[in-house]
Design a protein around this motif. Sequence first.
Motif, PDB file in Angstrom:
ATOM      1  N   GLY A  35       0.819  -1.217   0.000  1.00 10.70           N
ATOM      2  CA  GLY A  35       0.000   0.000   0.000  1.00 10.70           C
ATOM      3  C   GLY A  35       0.845   1.257   0.000  1.00 10.70           C
ATOM      4  O   GLY A  35       1.815   1.357   0.744  1.00 10.70           O
ATOM      5  N   THR A  36       0.455   2.203  -0.851  1.00 11.22           N
ATOM      6  CA  THR A  36       1.223   3.450  -0.973  1.00 11.22           C
ATOM      7  C   THR A  36       0.414   4.660  -0.502  1.00 11.22           C
ATOM      8  O   THR A  36       0.598   5.778  -0.984  1.00 11.22           O
ATOM      9  N   ALA A  74      -1.039  -1.432   9.478  1.00 12.62           N
ATOM     10  CA  ALA A  74      -1.098  -0.008   9.820  1.00 12.62           C
ATOM     11  C   ALA A  74      -2.127   0.709   8.964  1.00 12.62           C
ATOM     12  O   ALA A  74      -2.381   0.322   7.821  1.00 12.62           O
ATOM     13  N   TYR A  94      -5.520  10.582   8.031  1.00 13.01           N
ATOM     14  CA  TYR A  94      -4.175  10.502   7.436  1.00 13.01           C
ATOM     15  C   TYR A  94      -3.101  10.392   8.512  1.00 13.01           C
ATOM     16  O   TYR A  94      -2.173   9.603   8.416  1.00 13.01           O
ATOM     17  N   SER A 154       0.468   7.264  -5.090  1.00 14.65           N
ATOM     18  CA  SER A 154      -0.109   7.193  -3.742  1.00 14.65           C
ATOM     19  C   SER A 154      -1.543   6.674  -3.838  1.00 14.65           C
ATOM     20  O   SER A 154      -1.941   6.082  -4.848  1.00 14.65           O
ATOM     21  N   GLN A 169      -9.310  -3.712  -4.173  1.00 15.03           N
ATOM     22  CA  GLN A 169      -8.802  -4.186  -2.898  1.00 15.03           C
ATOM     23  C   GLN A 169      -9.341  -5.573  -2.575  1.00 15.03           C
ATOM     24  O   GLN A 169     -10.479  -5.893  -2.899  1.00 15.03           O
ATOM     25  N   ILE A 221       4.976  -2.058  -2.330  1.00 13.16           N
ATOM     26  CA  ILE A 221       4.122  -2.480  -3.460  1.00 13.16           C
ATOM     27  C   ILE A 221       2.813  -1.697  -3.434  1.00 13.16           C
ATOM     28  O   ILE A 221       2.145  -1.617  -2.398  1.00 13.16           O
ATOM     29  N   VAL A 242      -5.891   9.921  -0.927  1.00 11.36           N
ATOM     30  CA  VAL A 242      -5.072  11.110  -0.698  1.00 11.36           C
ATOM     31  C   VAL A 242      -5.230  12.041  -1.900  1.00 11.36           C
ATOM     32  O   VAL A 242      -5.685  13.182  -1.762  1.00 11.36           O
TER      33      VAL A 242
END
Length: 286
Positions: free
Chosen positions: A10-11, A254, A264, A37, A221, A32, A41
């Motif tokens: 996850g970015t 996380a 965020y 992003s 996802q 990865i 975001v």
Amino acid sequence: MERYDVAIIGTGPAGLEAAITAKVRNKSVLLIGGKGSSDKVSKAHTIQNYLGLPDIAGEDMAKTFLDHAAKMGVEITEDKVNAIYSMGQYFAIQCHNGDYEASSVVVAAGMTAMKPFPGEMENLGRGVSYCATCDAALYKGKTAVIVAYSADEEPEAEFLAERAEKVYYLPQYEYAGNLGGNIEVTLDVKPESIEMKDGQAVVNAKDTSFTADGIFILREQIAPSQLVPGLEMDGNHIKVDRSMATNIKGLFAAGDITGAPYQYIKAAGEGNVAALSAVTYLNSLK
Ligand SMILES: Cc1cc2nc3c(=O)[nH]c(=O)nc-3n(C[C@H](O)[C@H](O)[C@H](O)COP(=O)(O)OP(=O)(O)OC[C@H]3O[C@@H](n4cnc5c(N)ncnc54)[C@H](O)[C@@H]3O)c2cc1C
């Protein structure tokens, strides 16, 4: 195969912060996800509650995050993770475009609101799959149904159609008409359940059904419990302790994926803690 110290999935803010922290601690990092992003975001209108970045547009915040990561030497491997298997001393990470190994993992894949279809989980690996690229070779001369949630999945359908005899494609997004050949596209079908009948996979929808040798469900996802077999959940979230450790040794989580509040700064903070915990875990292996 190179074995990374930490693989991060996850970015979004959680994954990028985890990658930066692991880099600062001199660990080899495999990050990865998407290059730009997370949409959560980049597509946010204005953000007012991120420390040091008052009144910032989502697009600008994404750029700030990505510039920071790049400056620290963090590279993004653009791919989608299909499964993570604990192999004891390391993890095997199965992606759309290849397989990887890492000694520890941080899952920072965000929240998915999507529930699996009735029958989906029961038939996973036995007629239901999440990766057309991975399984295409098994479909030579066979038929498949694809339920796709984004135009980004269209190349997957084309790749599968090169092997399969016929592909039934059910787009769950605004379809622009790009597919053809042996791919039969049917619009406005809302799948309701999945079942196996006489060795064939069936997608049931209102007033119709599609039968084939296999079904591919291509969502952006994948639910965490499907991503990591044996992962302990707390409702829809991954169960973690204060060090962001899961029930699987060496695997941390996380961000939104661990539960509310969906913010965020909370995601980034947890990314930091997860990476530091991964470092402590790696040191304990020595
Ligand atoms: C419109 C909007 C506005 C918001 N405004 C605010 C705000 O003003 N303030 C605030 O604090 N919060 C806000 N939020 C909440 C915030 O966006 C989230 O809390 C935050 O993005 C969570 O970060 P994350 O890193 O946990 O997950 P995400 O940002 O969701 O990132 C997860 C990434 O992992 C990727 N991924 C998922 N599965 C895989 C896989 N299998 N393989 C590879 N990659 C995968 C996803 O594509 C995604 O890019 C807003 C959210 C939305 C939708």
